[in-house]
Design a protein around this motif. Structure first.
Motif, short mmCIF file in Angstrom:
data_model
loop_
_atom_site.label_atom_id
_atom_site.label_comp_id
_atom_site.label_asym_id
_atom_site.label_seq_id
_atom_site.Cartn_x
_atom_site.Cartn_y
_atom_site.Cartn_z
N GLY A 46 0.80 -1.21 0.00
CA GLY A 46 0.00 0.00 0.00
C GLY A 46 0.84 1.26 0.00
O GLY A 46 0.32 2.36 -0.23
N PHE A 47 2.13 1.14 0.27
CA PHE A 47 3.06 2.26 0.18
C PHE A 47 3.65 2.30 -1.23
O PHE A 47 3.53 1.34 -1.99
N PRO A 48 4.29 3.41 -1.61
CA PRO A 48 4.87 3.48 -2.95
C PRO A 48 5.96 2.41 -3.16
O PRO A 48 6.59 1.94 -2.21
N SER A 49 6.16 2.07 -4.41
CA SER A 49 7.24 1.15 -4.76
C SER A 49 8.58 1.84 -4.54
O SER A 49 8.64 3.04 -4.28
N ARG A 50 9.63 1.05 -4.63
CA ARG A 50 10.98 1.63 -4.49
C ARG A 50 11.64 1.66 -5.87
O ARG A 50 12.49 0.84 -6.21
N GLU A 51 11.19 2.65 -6.68
CA GLU A 51 11.68 2.83 -8.03
C GLU A 51 12.11 4.28 -8.23
O GLU A 51 11.86 5.14 -7.37
N LEU A 52 12.73 4.57 -9.35
CA LEU A 52 13.29 5.90 -9.57
C LEU A 52 12.24 6.99 -9.63
O LEU A 52 12.54 8.16 -9.34
N HIS A 53 10.99 6.66 -9.97
CA HIS A 53 9.95 7.68 -10.10
C HIS A 53 9.05 7.76 -8.87
O HIS A 53 8.13 8.58 -8.84
N THR A 54 9.28 6.93 -7.86
CA THR A 54 8.43 6.93 -6.67
C THR A 54 9.27 7.34 -5.45
O THR A 54 9.64 8.49 -5.30
N ASN A 55 9.60 6.39 -4.59
CA ASN A 55 10.36 6.72 -3.39
C ASN A 55 11.74 7.28 -3.69
O ASN A 55 12.31 8.00 -2.87
N PHE A 56 12.30 6.93 -4.85
CA PHE A 56 13.64 7.41 -5.18
C PHE A 56 13.61 8.59 -6.17
O PHE A 56 14.61 8.88 -6.81
N ALA A 57 12.47 9.27 -6.25
CA ALA A 57 12.36 10.41 -7.17
C ALA A 57 13.30 11.54 -6.78
O ALA A 57 13.85 12.24 -7.64
N GLY A 58 13.51 11.75 -5.46
CA GLY A 58 14.42 12.80 -5.01
C GLY A 58 15.85 12.51 -5.41
O GLY A 58 16.58 13.40 -5.88
N LEU A 59 16.29 11.27 -5.23
CA LEU A 59 17.62 10.87 -5.66
C LEU A 59 17.75 10.99 -7.17
O LEU A 59 18.77 11.47 -7.69
N THR A 60 16.70 10.59 -7.89
CA THR A 60 16.71 10.71 -9.35
C THR A 60 16.93 12.15 -9.78
O THR A 60 17.74 12.44 -10.66
N GLU A 61 16.21 13.08 -9.16
CA GLU A 61 16.33 14.49 -9.54
C GLU A 61 17.72 15.03 -9.24
O GLU A 61 18.30 15.77 -10.06
N ILE A 62 18.29 14.66 -8.10
CA ILE A 62 19.64 15.14 -7.76
C ILE A 62 20.66 14.62 -8.77
O ILE A 62 21.55 15.35 -9.21
N LEU A 63 20.52 13.36 -9.17
CA LEU A 63 21.43 12.81 -10.17
C LEU A 63 21.26 13.52 -11.52
O LEU A 63 22.24 13.81 -12.21
N CYS A 64 20.02 13.80 -11.88
CA CYS A 64 19.77 14.52 -13.14
C CYS A 64 20.42 15.89 -13.12
O CYS A 64 21.00 16.34 -14.12
N ARG A 65 20.32 16.59 -12.00
CA ARG A 65 20.91 17.91 -11.89
C ARG A 65 22.44 17.86 -11.95
O ARG A 65 23.09 18.87 -12.23
N GLN A 66 23.01 16.69 -11.67
CA GLN A 66 24.45 16.54 -11.77
C GLN A 66 24.87 15.99 -13.12
O GLN A 66 26.01 15.58 -13.30
N GLY A 67 23.94 15.97 -14.07
CA GLY A 67 24.28 15.61 -15.45
C GLY A 67 24.03 14.19 -15.84
O GLY A 67 24.37 13.78 -16.96
N PHE A 68 23.43 13.39 -14.96
CA PHE A 68 23.15 11.99 -15.29
C PHE A 68 21.83 11.86 -16.04
O PHE A 68 20.91 12.66 -15.86
N HIS A 69 21.75 10.84 -16.86
CA HIS A 69 20.49 10.38 -17.42
C HIS A 69 20.05 9.21 -16.57
O HIS A 69 20.77 8.22 -16.46
N CYS A 70 18.89 9.31 -15.95
CA CYS A 70 18.41 8.26 -15.07
C CYS A 70 17.43 7.37 -15.82
O CYS A 70 16.43 7.85 -16.35
N GLN A 71 17.73 6.08 -15.85
CA GLN A 71 16.90 5.12 -16.56
C GLN A 71 16.57 3.96 -15.65
O GLN A 71 17.36 3.58 -14.80
N THR A 72 15.39 3.41 -15.84
CA THR A 72 15.01 2.21 -15.11
C THR A 72 15.38 0.98 -15.93
O THR A 72 15.29 1.00 -17.16
N THR A 73 15.78 -0.07 -15.24
CA THR A 73 16.08 -1.32 -15.96
C THR A 73 14.80 -2.01 -16.40
O THR A 73 14.81 -2.79 -17.34
#
Length: 345
Positions: A46-73
């Motif tokens: 019932g809680f969000p999944s642990r993926e780049l667009h859910t619980n890890f969205a903050g980490l994803t955004e920080i990586l994007c701001r540092q020049g990374f392209h964030c992709q899910t497997t």
């Protein structure tokens, strides 16, 4: 942050709407988020999944701001992504949720295969970077096999939990946390700009003697007890809750729990100095290997070299204490896989 889809069909997450060419996207370093080992299954609670667009969205955004392209497997083989990514992020893997018993059941597809482990270790040795997260009580809780990946890196994930014993009386089980001051963050690069970092109950690591790995955060000991449910013992001294190290030309950072960098309902990324701590970790990961000898860091910061060990063992009066702690953990829900419908405050 928004999504741009390349001609190949792969989603790219970026942090603003500035005009960026497809060529620039394809030339930038890739951060691949593993989603093939049960990370979506966390949504079964019932809680969000642990993926780049859910619980890890903050980490994803920080990586994007540092020049990374964030992709899910996604459902694609991990090998395909390791061929071109610079950073592999492994959000906490898990099995299948048992709603009735509030626990995780082993799921063969959620476990890393021998070949995947070999490829990840080879990826790091060849210059890749790894950021990975465990969970409280380790693999015995999530029913996965992160230990098969972590042990070759020089650290054993323990089947334990660090928890502030003072919070049981007043705090909801989902809101229990503990803080570590800058003194509990041994490396200078990790504690820069840090006054305190906030964590939720999480597992610890045992470092292998002589391994090229060192603690980057320690529990505080004292009221923040460490209870090992497999060994049935309590440690009252500081333990590694996050570690970093080198393997070949690559580097890795491993954490005993994900909440510290998550931005979901129970995430702590926006609290204390957690965001700055995350930036420190990423900066270290993406830079060239440190010239500071890791062996010296191990000798001076690992609690395994301390004379101040204090444990409660499972015999005599200690057995009664351990039984009492086990009872409290069950009643509070910390030893369960909590579902949102039943446990959300």
């Amino acid at each position: 942050m928004f999504v741009k889809v390349l001609p190949s069909g792969k989603p790219i997450f970026i942090s603003n709407r500035e005009s960026i060419s497809t060529k620039d996207f394809e030339n930038a370093p890739v951060a691949a988020f593993d989603a093939g080992h049960g990370q979506p299954n966390w949504a079964q609670t019932g809680f969000p999944s642990r993926e780049l667009h859910t619980n890890f969205a903050g980490l994803t955004e920080i990586l994007c701001r540092q020049g990374f392209h964030c992709q899910t497997t996604g459902a694609q083989p991990l090998e395909k992504h390791l061929l071109r990514c610079r950073l592999l992020v492994i959000p906490t893997p898990t099995g299948q949720y048992d709603v009735q018993r509030e626990r995780w059941r082993a799921l063969p597809t959620s476990k890393f295969s021998d070949r995947e482990i070999h490829l990840i270790l080879e990826f790091i040795a060849n210059g890749g970077r790894l950021l990975a997260f465990g969970y409280r009580f380790g693999d015995s809780f999530t029913r996965t096999n992160l230990h098969d990946l972590f042990i070759p890196l020089g650290c054993q994930p323990n089947d334990d939990v660090v928890i502030d014993a003072r919070m049981f009386r007043d705090a909801h089980p989902l809101q229990i946390h503990f803080d570590t001051p800058s003194e509990s963050i041994p490396p200078a690069w990790a504690r820069e700009g840090i006054a305190r970092v906030r964590w939720r109950p999480m597992a610890t690591f045992t470092l292998q003697p002589g391994a090229a790995v060192h603690p980057i955060a320690l529990s505080t000991g004292g009221h923040s007890i460490c209870f090992d449910r497999r060994l049935r013992q309590i440690s009252l001294t500081p333990m590694p809750i996050a570690v970093a190290g080198c393997r070949g030309a690559g580097q890795f950072a491993l954490f005993g729990g994900p909440h510290v960098f998550e931005s979901g309902p129970l995430g702590l990324l926006g609290t204390a100095d957690n965001t700055r701590f995350l930036r420190n970790v990423i900066t270290w990961l993406v830079n060239e290997p440190s010239s500071e000898p890791v062996s010296e860091l191990v000798a001076t910061t690992s609690p395994a070299h301390s004379d101040g060990w204090t444990r409660v063992e499972n015999w005599g009066d200690g057995a009664r204490t351990i039984t009492s702690v086990e009872r409290v953990l069950r009643r509070s829900g910390i030893s369960k896989a909590l579902s949102r419908a039943r446990w959300m405050p």
